[in-house]
Design an enzyme around this catalytic site. Structure first.
Site, PDB file in Angstrom:
ATOM      1  CB  SER A   2     -24.080  17.351  -2.110  1.00 59.81           C
ATOM      2  OG  SER A   2     -25.791  16.829  -1.780  1.00 59.81           O
ATOM      3  CE  LYS A   3     -22.030  21.379  -7.340  1.00 59.97           C
ATOM      4  NZ  LYS A   3     -21.794  20.624  -8.864  1.00 59.97           N
ATOM      5  NE  ARG A   4     -28.659  15.630  -1.416  1.00 57.48           N
ATOM      6  CZ  ARG A   4     -29.173  15.280  -0.587  1.00 57.48           C
ATOM      7  NH1 ARG A   4     -30.415  15.726   0.083  1.00 57.48           N
ATOM      8  NH2 ARG A   4     -28.185  14.814   0.116  1.00 57.48           N
ATOM      9  CG  HIS A   5     -26.620  18.980   2.063  1.00 59.25           C
ATOM     10  ND1 HIS A   5     -26.006  18.571   1.284  1.00 59.25           N
ATOM     11  CD2 HIS A   5     -27.078  18.875   2.763  1.00 59.25           C
ATOM     12  CE1 HIS A   5     -26.844  17.511   1.735  1.00 59.25           C
ATOM     13  NE2 HIS A   5     -27.143  17.517   3.003  1.00 59.25           N
ATOM     14  N   GLY A   6     -26.911  23.300  -0.851  1.00 59.20           N
ATOM     15  CA  GLY A   6     -27.425  24.963  -1.707  1.00 59.20           C
ATOM     16  C   GLY A   6     -25.728  24.955  -1.900  1.00 59.20           C
TER      17      GLY A   6
END
Ligand code: GLU
Length: 470
Positions: free
Chosen positions: A243-247
């Site tokens: 997800s966006k959390r991973h970049g």
């Protein structure tokens, strides 16, 4: 003829997972000389946007995933879904349902209170409605529900996961057409896969639970089933769903961060699929090798380091003119005019061996276009008494050179080293710093060659004048 498709919902950018699904579906069609169709599933009216459609098409073009038909838009096919729903009603496979939202909520609450799994109870199935004396209200349009078989099982032999089976008792009568005539996902997808003559449905495994419902609809329409292959999802390095959390998660973001499409393609191809130990291969090679048997059944983990390694590999092999075209706008965004310095294609040729991304390459290229400035500390460290005479000697040598190429420059430097008894780093480091403002550069003779005689001599003069006057 094998026909596959990619059917994104335009509710955001093209996610890396979506791109991988598209790539597999496309490669499968290409491998078998088939056709690949692009379909935009835009029935979520609130979340679908034209910007997303554009971003998806842009991303696919950039990756080079080309389609033979489409893009088809579901919202342009509403009459067709209505007609098929009518056909199902006529055959006794679907029926109108007038249950209101409040009614459905109460139904579910009652079921929960009894410890049952909430599900539609079939109250508008025609025979039940009749028996219960239910009368169709005239003030609102009904939804259309599909009559799911009450007993038995439904299954298929998944091309990736093997045999999968669901008991029908777990599935309730799903809505296929909303009151406004817009199909739900499970219905639109079946009508389209049928009309578009799909032979293979390759998609993410978040849809495994939808497939039994779709198979029932295919069966009710008397249609032959396509083959299904569900590709496991992609996880971040921490094992959580990517997800966006991973970049970066969208294709456009990778493009903007300076990844080459061939690197991303190669990376995505290996994400959950393998051909022996092969890591680096072209798309033509991928198409030749691709099969669904070698798609892994377990989720793939995203590994940024490996992507960077592949990107570096492809940058090293990329054509200098192409790289210059990619780097120029990035320099411009930093207010740097590459026309006012050495030829950009020569600069990138020198720097590309060490760059992980186009962004890094642009960053490294700035050293050839930005006037360096030394601070007092750098002057004290690098332009000490031992080095100054050598720099002066080098200046004289350089000014007198008949040619300005690496070999001649290297010879001039060696001559000065011999005369002054200095070691290469003792001269090269100060030279680097005063010419570029950095301690790390490509080989010093290459830097001198590219900067050109005028720039080199004037920077040397300025730096020496500054030390003498300070
Ligand atoms: N619109 C669906 C999605 O984006 C398509 C799923 C399918 O390929 O059937 O997940």
């Amino acid at each position: 003829m094998i026909r596959t498709r990619f059917a994104p919902s335009p509710t955001g950018f093209l996610h890396i997972g979506g791109a991988r699904t598209a790539l597999f579906s496309w490669a499968f069609a290409r491998r078998h000389g088939g056709q690949f169709i692009l379909r935009i599933e835009d029935t979520d009216l609130e979340r679908s946007t034209q910007a997303s459609v554009d971003a998806i098409l842009d991303s696919m073009r950039w990756l080079g995933i080309d389609w033979d038909e489409g893009p088809a838009f579901q919202m342009q096919r509403l009459p067709r879904y209505r007609a098929v729903a009518d056909q199902l009603i006529a055959g006794g496979h679907a029926y109108p349902c007038w249950a209101s939202r409040e009614e459905l909520d109460t139904m579910r609450e009652t079921q929960r209170a009894k410890g049952e799994k909430p599900r539609y109870d079939g109250r508008w199935r025609p025979e039940r409605a009749m028996a219960d004396g239910r009368v169709a209200p005239s003030d609102r349009a009904p939804v259309i529900r599909f009559r799911t078989p009450d007993h038995g099982t439904v299954g298929w032999n998944d091309l990736v996961k093997g045999p999968i089976e669901f008991p029908n008792a777990e599935l309730d009568d799903l809505v296929i057409l909303r009151a406004d005539g817009v199909p739900t996902y499970n219905f639109g997808v079946v009508v389209d896969d049928l009309d578009m003559q799909m032979t293979h449905v390759i998609r993410g495994d978040d849809h495994v639970n939808n497939t039994p419902r779709q198979i029932h609809i295919f069966n009710a329409l008397g249609a032959a089933l396509p083959l299904f292959g569900h590709v496991p999802m992609i996880l971040g390095a921490d094992g959580e769903r990517l997800s966006k959390r991973h970049g970066a998660v969208s294709v456009t973001q990778y493009r903007d961060e300076g990844y080459l499409p061939e690197a991303l393609n190669n990376y995505l191809a290996r994400l959950g699929w393998s051909h022996g130990d092969e890591e680096v291969f072209s798309m033509a090679q991928f198409i030749e090798w691709f099969d669904l048997q070698h798609v892994s059944r377990s989720p793939a983990r995203f590994d940024t380091e490996k992507l960077d390694w592949l990107n570096q590999h492809y940058i090293q092999r990329a054509d200098d003119t192409r790289l210059a075209h990619l780097v120029a706008p990035l320099l411009l965004a930093m207010q740097i005019d590459s026309a006012a310095g050495p030829k950009l294609s020569a600069v990138v040729a020198l720097l590309k061996d060490r760059a992980t991304t186009i962004q890094h390459l642009a960053q490294a290229a700035t050293l050839f276009y930005v006037e360096p400035s030394m601070d007092q500390q750098q002057r004290v460290t690098h332009l000490n008494q031992t080095v100054r005479p050598a720099l002066l000697a080098l200046r004289t040598e350089l000014a007198a050179l008949a040619h300005w190429d690496r070999a001649t420059l290297s010879a001039a430097i060696k001559k000065v080293l011999a005369e002054t008894k200095l070691k290469m780093p003792q001269l090269a480091m100060p030279l680097r710093v005063l010419l570029t403002g950095r301690e790390q550069t490509p080989a010093i003779d290459a830097v001198l060659e590219l900067l050109g005689r005028d720039v080199v001599l004037s920077r040397l003069d300025r730096a020496l004048a500054e030390v003498i006057s300070s």
